[in-house]
Design a protein around this motif. Structure first.
Motif, PDB file in Angstrom:
ATOM      1  N   ARG A  97      27.146  37.289  44.896  1.00  0.00           N
ATOM      2  CA  ARG A  97      28.573  37.609  44.757  1.00  0.00           C
ATOM      3  C   ARG A  97      29.207  36.489  43.951  1.00  0.00           C
ATOM      4  O   ARG A  97      29.043  35.308  44.279  1.00  0.00           O
ATOM      5  CB  ARG A  97      29.230  37.735  46.124  1.00  0.00           C
ATOM      6  CG  ARG A  97      30.700  38.096  46.055  1.00  0.00           C
ATOM      7  CD  ARG A  97      31.333  38.260  47.439  1.00  0.00           C
ATOM      8  NE  ARG A  97      30.772  39.415  48.109  1.00  0.00           N
ATOM      9  CZ  ARG A  97      30.165  39.388  49.303  1.00  0.00           C
ATOM     10  NH1 ARG A  97      30.045  38.260  49.971  1.00  0.00           N
ATOM     11  NH2 ARG A  97      29.701  40.492  49.850  1.00  0.00           N
ATOM     12  N   ILE A  98      29.913  36.874  42.889  1.00  0.00           N
ATOM     13  CA  ILE A  98      30.629  35.915  42.058  1.00  0.00           C
ATOM     14  C   ILE A  98      32.102  36.301  42.088  1.00  0.00           C
ATOM     15  O   ILE A  98      32.480  37.378  41.615  1.00  0.00           O
ATOM     16  CB  ILE A  98      30.111  35.930  40.606  1.00  0.00           C
ATOM     17  CG1 ILE A  98      28.620  35.585  40.588  1.00  0.00           C
ATOM     18  CG2 ILE A  98      30.910  34.953  39.750  1.00  0.00           C
ATOM     19  CD1 ILE A  98      27.979  35.698  39.233  1.00  0.00           C
ATOM     20  N   ASN A  99      32.924  35.443  42.672  1.00  0.00           N
ATOM     21  CA  ASN A  99      34.366  35.686  42.770  1.00  0.00           C
ATOM     22  C   ASN A  99      35.117  34.489  42.227  1.00  0.00           C
ATOM     23  O   ASN A  99      34.615  33.374  42.248  1.00  0.00           O
ATOM     24  CB  ASN A  99      34.792  35.914  44.234  1.00  0.00           C
ATOM     25  CG  ASN A  99      34.398  37.287  44.729  1.00  0.00           C
ATOM     26  OD1 ASN A  99      34.427  38.260  43.992  1.00  0.00           O
ATOM     27  ND2 ASN A  99      34.011  37.361  45.984  1.00  0.00           N
ATOM     28  N   ASP A 122      37.675  49.156  39.376  1.00  0.00           N
ATOM     29  CA  ASP A 122      37.481  48.617  40.722  1.00  0.00           C
ATOM     30  C   ASP A 122      36.435  49.350  41.543  1.00  0.00           C
ATOM     31  O   ASP A 122      35.884  48.782  42.479  1.00  0.00           O
ATOM     32  CB  ASP A 122      38.802  48.625  41.501  1.00  0.00           C
ATOM     33  CG  ASP A 122      39.748  47.556  41.010  1.00  0.00           C
ATOM     34  OD1 ASP A 122      39.292  46.623  40.322  1.00  0.00           O
ATOM     35  OD2 ASP A 122      40.950  47.643  41.313  1.00  0.00           O
ATOM     36  N   ASN A 123      36.171  50.610  41.239  1.00  0.00           N
ATOM     37  CA  ASN A 123      35.190  51.346  42.040  1.00  0.00           C
ATOM     38  C   ASN A 123      33.935  51.696  41.241  1.00  0.00           C
ATOM     39  O   ASN A 123      33.228  52.624  41.579  1.00  0.00           O
ATOM     40  CB  ASN A 123      35.814  52.616  42.630  1.00  0.00           C
ATOM     41  CG  ASN A 123      36.075  53.672  41.585  1.00  0.00           C
ATOM     42  OD1 ASN A 123      36.338  53.370  40.423  1.00  0.00           O
ATOM     43  ND2 ASN A 123      36.011  54.922  41.986  1.00  0.00           N
ATOM     44  N   ARG A 139      31.881  46.028  41.134  1.00  0.00           N
ATOM     45  CA  ARG A 139      33.074  45.198  41.353  1.00  0.00           C
ATOM     46  C   ARG A 139      33.133  44.852  42.831  1.00  0.00           C
ATOM     47  O   ARG A 139      32.721  45.617  43.689  1.00  0.00           O
ATOM     48  CB  ARG A 139      34.325  45.967  40.973  1.00  0.00           C
ATOM     49  CG  ARG A 139      34.481  46.098  39.492  1.00  0.00           C
ATOM     50  CD  ARG A 139      35.775  45.452  39.067  1.00  0.00           C
ATOM     51  NE  ARG A 139      35.935  45.598  37.647  1.00  0.00           N
ATOM     52  CZ  ARG A 139      36.152  44.558  36.851  1.00  0.00           C
ATOM     53  NH1 ARG A 139      36.263  43.363  37.339  1.00  0.00           N
ATOM     54  NH2 ARG A 139      36.286  44.744  35.569  1.00  0.00           N
ATOM     55  N   ASP A 140      33.687  43.667  43.114  1.00  0.00           N
ATOM     56  CA  ASP A 140      33.817  43.216  44.498  1.00  0.00           C
ATOM     57  C   ASP A 140      34.990  42.252  44.572  1.00  0.00           C
ATOM     58  O   ASP A 140      34.874  41.102  44.135  1.00  0.00           O
ATOM     59  CB  ASP A 140      32.526  42.543  44.949  1.00  0.00           C
ATOM     60  CG  ASP A 140      32.541  42.145  46.419  1.00  0.00           C
ATOM     61  OD1 ASP A 140      33.491  42.519  47.136  1.00  0.00           O
ATOM     62  OD2 ASP A 140      31.602  41.463  46.853  1.00  0.00           O
ATOM     63  N   PHE A 146      26.081  41.625  42.445  1.00  0.00           N
ATOM     64  CA  PHE A 146      24.934  42.259  41.780  1.00  0.00           C
ATOM     65  C   PHE A 146      23.676  42.002  42.582  1.00  0.00           C
ATOM     66  O   PHE A 146      23.535  40.993  43.263  1.00  0.00           O
ATOM     67  CB  PHE A 146      24.781  41.801  40.323  1.00  0.00           C
ATOM     68  CG  PHE A 146      24.435  40.355  40.121  1.00  0.00           C
ATOM     69  CD1 PHE A 146      23.115  39.933  40.129  1.00  0.00           C
ATOM     70  CD2 PHE A 146      25.428  39.414  39.900  1.00  0.00           C
ATOM     71  CE1 PHE A 146      22.797  38.600  39.925  1.00  0.00           C
ATOM     72  CE2 PHE A 146      25.122  38.077  39.694  1.00  0.00           C
ATOM     73  CZ  PHE A 146      23.803  37.668  39.709  1.00  0.00           C
ATOM     74  N   GLY A 147      22.776  42.975  42.516  1.00  0.00           N
ATOM     75  CA  GLY A 147      21.495  42.887  43.194  1.00  0.00           C
ATOM     76  C   GLY A 147      20.370  42.953  42.189  1.00  0.00           C
ATOM     77  O   GLY A 147      20.408  43.765  41.266  1.00  0.00           O
TER      78      GLY A 147
END
Length: 166
Positions: A97-99, A122-123, A139-140, A146-147
């Motif tokens: 997760r990159i925020n 967003d979705n 998006r998160d 990402f996996g």
């Protein structure tokens, strides 16, 4: 230059690969979810679950790893109709997760995917590449998740470290 981002590494999710027609899968899942997403490369959230529509007759259910056993009991993959397939794939992908303010900058280095908000909303969720590897990207919050194949988790972690190094 430093990047204002927070990176969470090697996240594990409960993942179920769902295949079958929209009608058949929606009918089987109706007791547990409101509906499946109908727009390709998108997802809908149902509480802590996300249902991703990734291709023709292909969805992925993503949920907290703590819910994996309960989901197995709810979905009963071994009892699903022959017209659909439900396969547990939790151990196949490692997630990152990159925020943060510069999440787009990091992702633009890592992936060729157009992540502009008018193209990747967003979705949205899709398969693309991260550092040349096949990746499931979505998006998160104020960033992305990402996996990638779990065997490349340490390598991707190293690449992210190099990317954010000042």
């Amino acid at each position: 230059m430093g990047y204002d981002v927070k990176i969470e590494r090697n996240l594990l999710h409960a993942l179920f690969d769902l295949k079958g027609s929209f009608k058949d899968l929606n009918s089987y899942m109706k007791e547990h979810i409101v509906s499946l997403p109908e727009e390709p490369n998108s997802y809908v959230a149902h509480g802590t679950w996300k249902i991703l529509y990734l291709g023709i007759n292909h969805w992925i259910l993503l949920a907290p790893i703590e819910e994996e056993r309960d989901l197995l009991e709810l979905l009963k993959p071994e009892n699903c109709p022959d017209s659909i397939s439900i396969v547990l794939i939790s151990d196949t992908l490692k997630f990152f997760r990159i925020n943060g303010v510069n999440a787009n900058d990091i992702m633009s280095i890592a992936s060729p995917l157009n992540l502009n908000t008018d193209a990747f909303t967003d979705n949205n969720a899709t398969f693309s590449e991260v550092f040349g590897l096949k990746a499931l990207i979505m998006r998160d919050g104020d960033g992305y998740q990402f996996g990638i194949d779990q065997s490349f988790g340490d390598m991707i972690s190293d690449y992210l470290d190099l990317t954010i190094a000042t």
